[in-house]
Design a protein around this motif. Structure first.
Motif, PDB file in Angstrom:
ATOM      1  N   ILE A  85      52.196 156.147 108.464  1.00  0.00           N
ATOM      2  CA  ILE A  85      52.278 154.676 108.476  1.00  0.00           C
ATOM      3  C   ILE A  85      52.620 154.186 109.880  1.00  0.00           C
ATOM      4  N   VAL A  86      53.607 154.819 110.516  1.00  0.00           N
ATOM      5  CA  VAL A  86      53.987 154.438 111.883  1.00  0.00           C
ATOM      6  C   VAL A  86      52.835 154.727 112.841  1.00  0.00           C
ATOM      7  N   PHE A  87      52.184 155.889 112.659  1.00  0.00           N
ATOM      8  CA  PHE A  87      51.041 156.223 113.498  1.00  0.00           C
ATOM      9  C   PHE A  87      49.931 155.179 113.355  1.00  0.00           C
ATOM     10  N   GLY A  88      49.683 154.750 112.133  1.00  0.00           N
ATOM     11  CA  GLY A  88      48.651 153.735 111.888  1.00  0.00           C
ATOM     12  C   GLY A  88      48.964 152.424 112.584  1.00  0.00           C
ATOM     13  N   SER A  89      50.233 152.032 112.573  1.00  0.00           N
ATOM     14  CA  SER A  89      50.620 150.800 113.261  1.00  0.00           C
ATOM     15  C   SER A  89      50.469 150.946 114.770  1.00  0.00           C
ATOM     16  N   LEU A  90      50.866 152.096 115.308  1.00  0.00           N
ATOM     17  CA  LEU A  90      50.693 152.340 116.743  1.00  0.00           C
ATOM     18  C   LEU A  90      49.214 152.350 117.119  1.00  0.00           C
ATOM     19  N   PHE A  91      48.401 152.989 116.281  1.00  0.00           N
ATOM     20  CA  PHE A  91      46.964 153.036 116.531  1.00  0.00           C
ATOM     21  C   PHE A  91      46.365 151.626 116.471  1.00  0.00           C
ATOM     22  N   GLY A  92      46.850 150.812 115.535  1.00  0.00           N
ATOM     23  CA  GLY A  92      46.393 149.427 115.448  1.00  0.00           C
ATOM     24  C   GLY A  92      46.724 148.649 116.706  1.00  0.00           C
ATOM     25  N   MET A  93      47.922 148.884 117.259  1.00  0.00           N
ATOM     26  CA  MET A  93      48.293 148.224 118.510  1.00  0.00           C
ATOM     27  C   MET A  93      47.346 148.635 119.641  1.00  0.00           C
ATOM     28  N   LEU A  94      47.025 149.929 119.696  1.00  0.00           N
ATOM     29  CA  LEU A  94      46.096 150.407 120.719  1.00  0.00           C
ATOM     30  C   LEU A  94      44.698 149.826 120.521  1.00  0.00           C
ATOM     31  N   ALA A  95      44.280 149.693 119.265  1.00  0.00           N
ATOM     32  CA  ALA A  95      42.947 149.165 118.974  1.00  0.00           C
ATOM     33  C   ALA A  95      42.847 147.677 119.300  1.00  0.00           C
ATOM     34  N   ALA A 144      53.839 145.437 116.541  1.00  0.00           N
ATOM     35  CA  ALA A 144      54.935 145.933 117.378  1.00  0.00           C
ATOM     36  C   ALA A 144      56.270 145.821 116.650  1.00  0.00           C
ATOM     37  N   VAL A 145      56.505 144.695 115.987  1.00  0.00           N
ATOM     38  CA  VAL A 145      57.738 144.519 115.219  1.00  0.00           C
ATOM     39  C   VAL A 145      57.794 145.539 114.080  1.00  0.00           C
ATOM     40  N   MET A 146      56.672 145.766 113.419  1.00  0.00           N
ATOM     41  CA  MET A 146      56.645 146.729 112.319  1.00  0.00           C
ATOM     42  C   MET A 146      56.935 148.144 112.816  1.00  0.00           C
ATOM     43  N   VAL A 147      56.361 148.527 113.953  1.00  0.00           N
ATOM     44  CA  VAL A 147      56.626 149.858 114.507  1.00  0.00           C
ATOM     45  C   VAL A 147      58.118 150.005 114.789  1.00  0.00           C
ATOM     46  N   PHE A 148      58.706 149.003 115.418  1.00  0.00           N
ATOM     47  CA  PHE A 148      60.132 149.055 115.750  1.00  0.00           C
ATOM     48  C   PHE A 148      60.989 149.168 114.487  1.00  0.00           C
ATOM     49  N   THR A 149      60.741 148.308 113.506  1.00  0.00           N
ATOM     50  CA  THR A 149      61.560 148.332 112.290  1.00  0.00           C
ATOM     51  C   THR A 149      61.298 149.582 111.452  1.00  0.00           C
ATOM     52  N   ARG A 152      63.127 152.446 113.093  1.00  0.00           N
ATOM     53  CA  ARG A 152      64.569 152.277 112.843  1.00  0.00           C
ATOM     54  C   ARG A 152      64.911 152.671 111.408  1.00  0.00           C
ATOM     55  N   THR A 153      64.069 152.289 110.459  1.00  0.00           N
ATOM     56  CA  THR A 153      64.288 152.657 109.059  1.00  0.00           C
ATOM     57  C   THR A 153      64.235 154.164 108.883  1.00  0.00           C
ATOM     58  N   LEU A 154      63.263 154.818 109.489  1.00  0.00           N
ATOM     59  CA  LEU A 154      63.136 156.268 109.361  1.00  0.00           C
ATOM     60  C   LEU A 154      64.303 156.993 110.022  1.00  0.00           C
ATOM     61  N   LYS A 155      64.765 156.505 111.173  1.00  0.00           N
ATOM     62  CA  LYS A 155      65.898 157.142 111.850  1.00  0.00           C
ATOM     63  C   LYS A 155      67.189 157.015 111.049  1.00  0.00           C
ATOM     64  N   SER A 156      67.315 155.930 110.284  1.00  0.00           N
ATOM     65  CA  SER A 156      68.524 155.747 109.480  1.00  0.00           C
ATOM     66  C   SER A 156      68.441 156.491 108.150  1.00  0.00           C
ATOM     67  N   GLY A 157      67.365 157.228 107.952  1.00  0.00           N
ATOM     68  CA  GLY A 157      67.229 158.019 106.724  1.00  0.00           C
ATOM     69  C   GLY A 157      66.471 157.318 105.614  1.00  0.00           C
ATOM     70  N   GLY A 158      66.002 156.113 105.858  1.00  0.00           N
ATOM     71  CA  GLY A 158      65.245 155.384 104.843  1.00  0.00           C
ATOM     72  C   GLY A 158      63.816 155.883 104.749  1.00  0.00           C
TER      73      GLY A 158
END
Length: 169
Positions: A85-95, A144-149, A152-158
Motif C-alpha cells: 500500500i505504501v509502495f503504491g502511494s509512493l509509485f503514484g507520487m512518482l507517476a 504525500a500525506v498518505m505516505v507519511f501517515t 507513521r502508522t506502520l512504525k507504531s505497530g498499526g
C-alpha cells in the motif's frame, strides 16, 4: 485543511457534471428543434470533462477508492500487503510528478501566449490547463500525506489492511 480543499474540488466537479448535462441537453434540443446548436459546445464539453474527472481525484485517493485488484495481496501476509500500500502511494507520487511538470508547462504556456480555441467564442485555453494542474497537485499532496501517515502508522505497530475476509462457502 486538505479535506476542505478536496470537498471544494468535489463540489466544483459536481458543477462541471451538471454543466456537461446542461450543455449537451441544450445542444441536442437546439439541433433537433431549430437545426442549430451551441457555439463551441465540443470545446466546452471537453473542458468540463477535464474538471469532472481530475478535480475529485484527491478525494478518491484519500478514501482509497481507486480500482484495485486484491486477489494477490489478500493471500499475502498483512505486513507485506501494508508495505505494498505504501509502495503504491509512493509509485503514484512518482507517476504524477511528470504529469504535474507537463501540466505546469502547458498552463504557463497557455497563459503567457494567451492561447485560445479557434471557434465562434474564442474561448481561452488556460482555464482547463490550470484546472488539470490544480487537480494533479492536490492529488499529489494527498498521496504525500498518505505516505507519511501510513509509514507513521506502520512504525507504531498499526496496520493498514483489515483482517483478510473468510472465503464464503
Amino acid at each position: 485543511m486538505l479535506r476542505r480543499v478536496e470537498r471544494l474540488l468535489i463540489d466544483l466537479s459536481i458543477c462541471a457534471v451538471l454543466g456537461l448535462g446542461l450543455v449537451i441537453t441544450a445542444n441536442v434540443l437546439l439541433r433537433a428543434l431549430f437545426n442549430s446548436g451551441l457555439p463551441d459546445s465540443t470545446v466546452i464539453v471537453a473542458e468540463l470533462m477535464v474538471a469532472a474527472v481530475v478535480l475529485p481525484l484527491a478525494a478518491t485517493t484519500a478514501s482509497r477508492s481507486h480500482i484495485a485488484v486484491e486477489f494477490v495481496t489478500n493471500r499475502m501476509p498483512p505486513r507485506v500487503a501494508d508495505g505494498l500500500i505504501v509502495f503504491g502511494s509512493l509509485f503514484g507520487m512518482l507517476a504524477l510528478a511528470p504529469l504535474i511538470w507537463a501540466g505546469g508547462r502547458e498552463a504557463l504556456g497557455a497563459i503567457e501566449k494567451s492561447s485560445f480555441f479557434f471557434g465562434e467564442l474564442h474561448l481561452p485555453k488556460w482555464p482547463g490547463r490550470v484546472i488539470f494542474l490544480v487537480g494533479m497537485v492536490i492529488a499529489w499532496l494527498r498521496l504525500a500525506v498518505m505516505v507519511f501517515t501510513d509509514i507513521r502508522t506502520l512504525k507504531s505497530g498499526g496496520r493498514l489492511t483489515d483482517d483478510h475476509p473468510k472465503e464464503a462457502v
